[in-house]
Motif scaffolding. Structure first.
Motif, short mmCIF file in Angstrom:
data_model
loop_
_atom_site.label_atom_id
_atom_site.label_comp_id
_atom_site.label_asym_id
_atom_site.label_seq_id
_atom_site.Cartn_x
_atom_site.Cartn_y
_atom_site.Cartn_z
N GLY A 141 0.80 -1.21 0.00
CA GLY A 141 0.00 0.00 0.00
C GLY A 141 0.84 1.26 0.00
O GLY A 141 2.07 1.24 0.11
N ALA A 142 0.13 2.39 -0.11
CA ALA A 142 0.77 3.70 -0.23
C ALA A 142 0.82 4.45 1.08
O ALA A 142 1.18 5.62 1.12
CB ALA A 142 0.02 4.53 -1.28
N GLY A 143 0.48 3.79 2.17
CA GLY A 143 0.46 4.45 3.47
C GLY A 143 1.85 4.64 4.05
O GLY A 143 2.87 4.33 3.40
N GLY A 156 -4.07 0.26 -0.57
CA GLY A 156 -3.78 -0.19 -1.92
C GLY A 156 -3.54 -1.67 -1.86
O GLY A 156 -2.89 -2.18 -0.92
N VAL A 157 -4.06 -2.42 -2.83
CA VAL A 157 -4.08 -3.88 -2.67
C VAL A 157 -3.46 -4.67 -3.81
O VAL A 157 -3.14 -5.85 -3.65
CB VAL A 157 -5.53 -4.37 -2.48
CG1 VAL A 157 -6.15 -3.77 -1.22
CG2 VAL A 157 -6.40 -4.07 -3.69
N HIS A 158 -3.26 -4.08 -4.96
CA HIS A 158 -2.92 -4.86 -6.15
C HIS A 158 -1.42 -5.14 -6.26
O HIS A 158 -0.60 -4.24 -6.07
CB HIS A 158 -3.38 -4.12 -7.42
CG HIS A 158 -4.82 -3.72 -7.35
ND1 HIS A 158 -5.21 -2.43 -7.03
CD2 HIS A 158 -5.95 -4.44 -7.53
CE1 HIS A 158 -6.54 -2.38 -7.03
NE2 HIS A 158 -7.01 -3.58 -7.32
N ASN A 302 -2.03 5.23 -4.07
CA ASN A 302 -2.86 4.04 -3.83
C ASN A 302 -3.25 3.40 -5.17
O ASN A 302 -3.69 4.08 -6.08
CB ASN A 302 -4.10 4.49 -3.05
CG ASN A 302 -4.95 3.36 -2.56
OD1 ASN A 302 -5.10 2.33 -3.21
ND2 ASN A 302 -5.56 3.56 -1.40
N SER A 303 -3.11 2.08 -5.25
CA SER A 303 -3.40 1.39 -6.52
C SER A 303 -4.89 1.24 -6.79
O SER A 303 -5.27 0.83 -7.89
CB SER A 303 -2.76 0.00 -6.51
OG SER A 303 -3.42 -0.86 -5.57
N ILE A 304 -5.76 1.56 -5.83
CA ILE A 304 -7.19 1.26 -6.02
C ILE A 304 -7.89 2.25 -6.95
O ILE A 304 -8.51 1.83 -7.94
CB ILE A 304 -7.90 1.17 -4.66
CG1 ILE A 304 -7.37 -0.03 -3.86
CG2 ILE A 304 -9.42 1.01 -4.85
CD1 ILE A 304 -7.92 -0.13 -2.45
N PRO A 305 -7.87 3.57 -6.70
CA PRO A 305 -8.62 4.46 -7.61
C PRO A 305 -7.88 4.63 -8.95
O PRO A 305 -6.68 4.94 -8.96
CB PRO A 305 -8.67 5.78 -6.85
CG PRO A 305 -8.30 5.45 -5.44
CD PRO A 305 -7.37 4.31 -5.53
N PRO A 306 -8.56 4.46 -10.07
CA PRO A 306 -7.94 4.74 -11.37
C PRO A 306 -7.85 6.25 -11.59
O PRO A 306 -8.50 7.03 -10.91
CB PRO A 306 -8.90 4.10 -12.37
CG PRO A 306 -10.24 4.20 -11.69
CD PRO A 306 -9.96 4.03 -10.21
N SER A 307 -7.03 6.63 -12.57
CA SER A 307 -6.87 8.06 -12.84
C SER A 307 -6.41 8.26 -14.28
O SER A 307 -6.48 7.33 -15.10
CB SER A 307 -5.88 8.67 -11.85
OG SER A 307 -5.90 10.09 -11.92
N TYR A 308 -5.91 9.44 -14.55
CA TYR A 308 -5.58 9.81 -15.94
C TYR A 308 -4.42 9.00 -16.51
O TYR A 308 -4.28 8.91 -17.73
CB TYR A 308 -5.26 11.31 -16.01
CG TYR A 308 -3.91 11.70 -15.45
CD1 TYR A 308 -2.86 12.05 -16.30
CD2 TYR A 308 -3.69 11.73 -14.08
CE1 TYR A 308 -1.62 12.42 -15.79
CE2 TYR A 308 -2.47 12.10 -13.56
CZ TYR A 308 -1.43 12.45 -14.41
OH TYR A 308 -0.22 12.80 -13.90
N THR A 309 -3.61 8.39 -15.66
CA THR A 309 -2.52 7.55 -16.14
C THR A 309 -2.89 6.07 -16.17
O THR A 309 -2.03 5.21 -16.36
CB THR A 309 -1.27 7.74 -15.26
OG1 THR A 309 -1.64 7.53 -13.89
CG2 THR A 309 -0.67 9.13 -15.44
#
Length: 481
Positions: A141-143, A156-158, A302-309
């Motif tokens: 995760g990103a914490g 983040g889980v992936h 965090n790998s969970i929410p998608p974004s522009y990249t």
């Protein structure tokens, strides 16, 4: 034409066998050299099948090395990053535009049934290693580094394999990623030879969770599915299901819900239901839920929410034969792939797909900013999917949530998403595409969207909800501009 990926095709079996034969290792070298020699992208563009025009393909090819190379990136504790993207990750491999990379990806749900999905597999065993005080991959995760559950805190889980750096990639460029092959990762346990397994979690983050009708409420249910490891069978079947029992991890922490990635499930404490989804065949759609490049806005994302990249788009169309276009945000682009799925429906409603480890073969083509003027990719600022028949645009509640929501974006996004916002973003992106790439007026674009463009719910479980817009290429068959 079916390329072995359309189970409804009358000749599916023949086409599937032909494709698998063509992708044998000794054939891959031929395919690579012939694709490059014929200017593959230019050939596709000439047939009106690609966003890459012949001129852009020629410009990009001119900047590529003369001879393309093929790399292999295994999934091990040394080659994966778990639960986050980062602009500062050291590349696992550095390639030239035009090169090929075969990337192994592992599902973060493999420990739901370690006997079937981890045991005997050295790569998976190294990643999922967890004994008291020791983890094969410590950061999940990103914490913060000192999070209660360990570095990263499970924010983040992936499991992402990579990153792959593309030499010469700079912000403002566009990275084209072609998915040439997708294959299931066979179970390494001799007891399950010939099979691949995946897990579906109807979990607390699912859309259904607070709207249950029967039984104990709330509840989390895991269903284990079996897939033919050879790829010859185009459907998956459920093997058994079990209620999440509350799991105590090797460090002694109790997890009453699925609140941390990679928790090893002790099946001596579960009750398996084998008579589940009896007589039902689930069509497989092998694809990568997470594919993308590193964003620039934060050090760890965090790998969970998608974004522009890109990232966790969770669109089942991101499979064999698809091409993805990403705006490059950092030097080298830093591409990673993960969250492999055997199958998923639009919306991923209950929380996950059939989470199933896969291996993909990709080709990477870099399009420099200076060459994009006047092309459909000139102002690309979101991940775009292209298939043989369709263009698929990804709309999100917040197109770039890291920028849109400020310093607290990575926590705020989970409370602010809506389908209304995602639909609005998909509409705006499709309008821009039709006007800019296809030369329609705004009024023409709006009319066409209503009568010929399909809008669908991509996912409602990833924090930044998604709506995709699909337009068929055949609509423009008679258009010259």
């Amino acid at each position: 034409m079916c390329l072995g990926d359309d189970p409804t095709c009358a000749a599916f079996a023949e086409h599937r066998m032909r494709y698998r034969r063509d992708m044998e290792p000794e054939r891959r070298a031929f395919l690579k050299s012939s694709f490059v020699a014929t200017g593959g992208a230019a050939a596709l563009a000439a047939g009106g099948l690609s966003l890459v025009t012949p001129a852009l393909a020629q410009a990009s090819r001119a900047k590529s090395v003369e001879r393309c190379r093929h790399y292999h990136l295994p999934a091990t504790a040394e080659t994966v990053h778990w639960g986050y993207f980062s602009r500062s990750l050291k590349p696992q491999v550095e390639i030239e535009s035009g090169d090929f990379v075969t990337i192994e990806t592992l599902t973060h749900h493999a420990n739901d049934d370690a006997e079937r999905m981890v045991a005997g597999d050295p790569g998976a065993e190294s990643v999922f290693l967890w004994t008291k005080g020791t983890k094969g991959v410590a950061r999940r995760g990103a914490g913060p580094e000192d999070a209660k559950l360990g570095p990263g805190g499970g924010l983040g889980v992936h499991i992402c394999t990579g990153p792959v750096a593309i030499r010469g990639a700079e912000p403002g460029d566009v990275l084209e990623v072609r998915i040439l092959d997708v294959a299931p990762r066979p179970s390494a346990n001799p007891k399950f030879k010939g099979s691949t397994f995946g897990s579906n979690a109807a979990a607390w983050w699912g859309y259904h969770y607070k709207d249950l009708l029967t039984g104990d409420k709330p509840r989390e249910v895991i269903t284990i599915y079996e897939v033919d490891a050879s790829g010859g069978r185009d459907w998956a079947k459920a093997v058994y299901s079990f209620r999440w029992p509350g799991v105590t991890d090797p460090d002694g922490v109790l997890h009453p819900t699925i609140d941390y990635p990679g928790i090893p499930v002790d099946h001596t404490k579960t009750t398996r239901t084998y008579d589940v989804l009896k007589g039902i065949r689930v069509p497989i759609r092998p694809h990568f839920g997470v594919m993308g490049v590193a964003p620039a806005e934060a050090e760890m994302v965090n790998s969970i929410p998608p974004s522009y990249t890109g990232g966790n788009i969770d669109n089942w169309r991101i499979g064999k034969g698809a091409t993805l276009y990403y705006p490059v945000a950092v030097a080298g682009a830093l591409f990673s792939a993960g969250d492999p799925h055997a199958s998923q429906g639009d919306s991923e409603l209950c929380g996950t797909a059939i989470e199933c480890s896969l291996t993909g073969t990709f080709q990477f083509v870099l399009h420099k900013k200076a060459d994009l003027a006047g092309t459909a990719l000139e102002s690309l600022d979101f991940p775009m999917i292209e298939t043989r028949e369709d263009w698929v645009l990804s709309g999100f509640s917040y197109p770039n949530y890291l920028k849109d929501l400020g310093p607290d974006a990575q926590s705020a996004i989970f409370a602010k998403s809506s389908l209304d916002l995602a639909m609005q973003d998909a509409f705006r992106k499709m309008r821009q595409f039709l006007m800019h790439a296809k030369g329609l007026t705004e009024d023409e674009a709006i009319s066409l969207m209503s009568v010929a463009v399909d809008f669908g719910v991509t996912q409602v479980v990833d924090g930044n909800w998604g709506v995709h817009a699909i337009v068929k290429k055949a609509i423009f068959a008679e258009r010259t501009a």
